[in-house]
Write a protein that holds these residues in place. Structure first.
Motif, short mmCIF file in Angstrom:
data_model
loop_
_atom_site.label_atom_id
_atom_site.label_comp_id
_atom_site.label_asym_id
_atom_site.label_seq_id
_atom_site.Cartn_x
_atom_site.Cartn_y
_atom_site.Cartn_z
N LYS A 91 0.88 -1.13 0.00
CA LYS A 91 0.03 -0.01 -0.09
C LYS A 91 0.83 1.25 -0.05
N ALA A 92 1.89 1.37 0.73
CA ALA A 92 2.91 2.31 0.75
C ALA A 92 3.57 2.64 -0.53
N LEU A 93 4.01 1.67 -1.14
CA LEU A 93 4.50 1.56 -2.47
C LEU A 93 3.46 2.29 -3.65
N GLU A 94 2.29 1.93 -3.37
CA GLU A 94 1.16 2.22 -4.31
C GLU A 94 0.89 3.74 -4.09
N ALA A 95 1.06 4.05 -2.76
CA ALA A 95 0.71 5.65 -2.47
C ALA A 95 1.71 6.47 -3.05
N LYS A 96 3.03 6.27 -3.22
CA LYS A 96 3.90 6.82 -3.81
C LYS A 96 4.36 6.82 -5.13
N ARG A 97 3.59 5.81 -5.91
CA ARG A 97 3.87 5.55 -7.36
C ARG A 97 3.83 6.79 -8.05
N ALA A 98 2.98 7.94 -7.76
CA ALA A 98 3.04 8.87 -8.80
C ALA A 98 4.31 9.77 -8.53
N THR A 99 5.05 9.66 -7.20
CA THR A 99 6.24 10.53 -7.18
C THR A 99 7.29 9.81 -7.53
N LEU A 100 7.31 8.43 -7.71
CA LEU A 100 8.40 7.60 -8.27
C LEU A 100 8.77 7.50 -9.57
N ALA A 101 10.00 7.50 -9.79
CA ALA A 101 10.41 7.22 -11.29
C ALA A 101 10.06 6.00 -11.68
N GLN A 102 9.88 5.66 -13.09
CA GLN A 102 9.67 4.33 -13.80
C GLN A 102 10.56 3.42 -13.02
N ASP A 103 11.92 3.52 -13.02
CA ASP A 103 12.92 2.52 -12.91
C ASP A 103 12.88 2.38 -11.34
N ALA A 104 12.66 3.26 -10.45
CA ALA A 104 12.46 3.28 -9.20
C ALA A 104 11.14 2.13 -8.70
N GLN A 105 10.18 2.36 -9.55
CA GLN A 105 8.84 1.77 -9.28
C GLN A 105 9.12 0.38 -9.50
N GLU A 106 9.77 -0.14 -10.75
CA GLU A 106 10.04 -1.52 -11.00
C GLU A 106 10.96 -2.15 -10.08
N GLN A 107 11.99 -1.38 -9.73
CA GLN A 107 13.07 -1.97 -8.66
C GLN A 107 12.28 -2.26 -7.21
N GLN A 108 11.40 -1.18 -6.80
CA GLN A 108 10.73 -1.49 -5.37
C GLN A 108 9.70 -2.64 -5.67
N GLY A 109 8.88 -2.53 -6.89
CA GLY A 109 7.95 -3.62 -6.93
C GLY A 109 8.57 -4.88 -7.17
#
Length: 213
Positions: A91-109
């Motif tokens: 949920k925390a990752l989903e909440a900050k998805r809009a502020t994360l770069a695409q590569d950061a989203q992919e790495q954390q996901g």
């Protein structure tokens, strides 16, 4: 990720179902009263025995059932706690998805997916460990039944012993189950055991320890 965790949670549910099914003394749903049956005379030398009822009513059988329930509750608490942590992280990752770069989203996901996969493997392992624990404990109880069955069989002068589960009707006077339970209670009252650890089997691990206390 939340969808994955919901699906993986089925392992916890399956464990709960297995625990309920394994309970030897679990109350069954109320059934319509059976019609009264008039039996003929007891047949000399013919005896009836129910191993399931003997295990369910014996002190050691009840002790094993209680211990298995405790182990199942401990496992469920462990898995539920870890699942909640994963859900919070998702949920925390989903909440900050809009502020994360695409590569950061992919790495954390991807990192969270690895954790979720590990949790699911653990849930499956814990279920297998519970089943192995149940099988080992009940096997020991059935082994302990052998001597009382033989003692009562001889004391009652039985010529043949029939499985109660295979007989539709029988004169209760031929049923030696209660006598076997009494003999089993005098022989052993409980078993001390922990959950089997399938991921860290140790040669010479401590076996089930009977106790007559």
């Amino acid at each position: 990720m939340s969808k994955f965790l919901s699906a993986a949670a089925s392992s916890v549910v399956a464990l709960a179902i297995a625990t309920s099914a394994s309970a030897q003394t679990a109350p069954a749903a109320a059934a319509p009263a059976a019609p009264a049956v008039t039996h003929g005379p007891a047949l000399p030398g013919v005896c009836i025995f129910s191993d399931k009822r003997a295990v369910g009513q014996s002190l050691v059988g009840k002790a094993v059932d209680a211990r298995l329930k405790t182990i199942a509750q401990q496992v469920q608490a462990e898995l539920n706690g870890e699942r909640s942590a994963l859900e919070t992280e998702a949920k925390a990752l989903e909440a900050k998805r809009a502020t994360l770069a695409q590569d950061a989203q992919e790495q954390q996901g991807a990192a969270l997916q690895v954790k979720a996969n590990a949790w699911q493997r653990k849930a499956q392992l814990r279920q297998k460990e519970y089943e192995a624990t149940e099988q080992k404990a009940l096997s020991r109880v059935y082994q302990e039944l052998n001597t009382p069955i033989t003692q009562v069989y001889q004391a009652q002068k039985c010529s043949i012993l029939l499985d109660r589960e295979s007989v539709m009707f029988a004169n209760p006077a031929m049923d030696i189950t209660d006598a076997v339970v009494t003999a089993l209670d005098a022989r052993i009252k409980t078993l001390t055991f922990d959950r089997e650890r399938l991921d860290q089997q140790v040669p010479g691990a401590q076996a089930l320890q009977p106790s007559n206390k």
